[in-house]
Design an enzyme around this catalytic site. Structure first.
Site, PDB file in Angstrom:
ATOM      1  N   ASN A 192       0.790  -1.363  -0.151  1.00 24.97           N
ATOM      2  CA  ASN A 192       0.241   0.119   0.019  1.00 24.97           C
ATOM      3  C   ASN A 192       0.865   1.349   0.167  1.00 24.97           C
ATOM      4  O   ASN A 192       1.982   1.384   0.684  1.00 24.97           O
ATOM      5  CB  ASN A 192      -0.989  -0.017   1.198  1.00 24.97           C
ATOM      6  CG  ASN A 192      -2.112  -1.068   1.100  1.00 24.97           C
ATOM      7  OD1 ASN A 192      -3.298  -0.632   0.208  1.00 24.97           O
ATOM      8  ND2 ASN A 192      -1.934  -1.966   1.797  1.00 24.97           N
ATOM      9  N   HIS A 193       0.323   2.228  -0.815  1.00 28.33           N
ATOM     10  CA  HIS A 193       0.874   3.676  -0.594  1.00 28.33           C
ATOM     11  C   HIS A 193       0.059   4.676  -0.025  1.00 28.33           C
ATOM     12  O   HIS A 193      -1.111   4.263   0.101  1.00 28.33           O
ATOM     13  CB  HIS A 193       1.143   4.134  -2.212  1.00 28.33           C
ATOM     14  CG  HIS A 193       2.391   3.483  -2.885  1.00 28.33           C
ATOM     15  ND1 HIS A 193       3.278   3.989  -3.678  1.00 28.33           N
ATOM     16  CD2 HIS A 193       2.537   2.208  -2.710  1.00 28.33           C
ATOM     17  CE1 HIS A 193       4.115   3.270  -4.043  1.00 28.33           C
ATOM     18  NE2 HIS A 193       3.684   2.135  -3.457  1.00 28.33           N
ATOM     19  N   ALA A 194       0.434   5.659   0.429  1.00 25.54           N
ATOM     20  CA  ALA A 194      -0.439   6.719   0.977  1.00 25.54           C
ATOM     21  C   ALA A 194      -1.377   7.380  -0.015  1.00 25.54           C
ATOM     22  O   ALA A 194      -0.955   7.588  -1.154  1.00 25.54           O
ATOM     23  CB  ALA A 194       0.468   7.906   1.673  1.00 25.54           C
TER      24      ALA A 194
END
Length: 226
Positions: free
Chosen positions: A83-85
């Site tokens: 996951n990325h921000a």
């Protein structure tokens, strides 16, 4: 007759392409049940490194796979570390490349949105090159079609295909599924399973329930969804 031991590393005539997976798991954040196998002509024993992606111990999520699952070539689990921000304007992971950039990183922009453990029940068949996304629960008896991307939970005995994966049908009517979950044959000792393979392979729920009550296996326990 009790069948092969679950500690057998290569149960298919000794061929290297098929492994009882639990014998090759070394990471403490991965759990695999007895008799679950993975098939891969390239490097089946290296499943945890090649097929479980972005699984970082610091994040704390776990991959749990039940008993008697069949994982075809290329079955891949994407874990929460991918996951990325997504709470601001940019999704670029500046913080992983330089300490100065890391100082400005707000961990909650990612960690507050993680989906938790990935759980696969018992007797689940994952087809060739299927992909399981983070935090998904696949309940017992499900079939995941080849090249399917599973991004949401899968109910018991459902058939899921496509990208994104969608339930196209249930394998049995809901009353039969409830009875199957109560029987939970995957919890039986292996000698009992070996005696009743015809009932397990068959489609006569009454016969399977008769097998279940042998040696006082109760049928009135709460249904198990995974």
């Amino acid at each position: 007759m009790h069948g092969p031991s679950p500690s057998t590393p290569h149960p298919f005539h000794g061929e290297p392409h098929t492994v009882f997976l639990k014998n090759f798991i070394t990471r403490p954040n991965i759990e695999v049940g007895d008799y679950t196998y993975y098939h891969d002509f390239e490097n089946a024993p290296d499943f945890e490194n090649r097929n479980v992606r972005y699984h970082f111990e610091a994040i704390g999520d776990r991959l749990k796979i039940g008993r008697y699952c069949a994982l075809a070539h290329g079955t891949t689990f994407i874990m929460n570390g991918a996951n990325h921000a997504m709470t601001g304007f940019s999704t670029y992971p500046f913080h992983i490349f330089d300490p100065a950039w890391q100082e400005q990183f707000e961990p909650s922009s990612i960690f507050d949105h993680l989906r938790g453990d990935t759980v696969v029940g018992h007797d689940v068949w994952c087809g060739t090159n299927s992909t399981i996304m983070p935090g998904v629960t696949i309940c017992s008896g499900a079939i995941i079609g080849a090249h399917t991307v599973v991004a949401s939970d899968v109910p018991p005995y459902a058939v899921v295909v496509g990208n994104p994966g969608r339930v196209v049908r249930l394998r049995f009517d809901e009353a039969t599924i409830e009875r199957l979950l109560q029987v939970a044959w995957w919890d039986w000792p292996i000698d009992k399973i070996s005696r009743h393979l015809r009932a397990i392979w068959g489609a006569d729920i009454d016969a399977l329930e008769r097998a279940a009550v042998e040696n006082d296996v109760p049928l009135d326990a709460p249904a198990k969804a995974s």
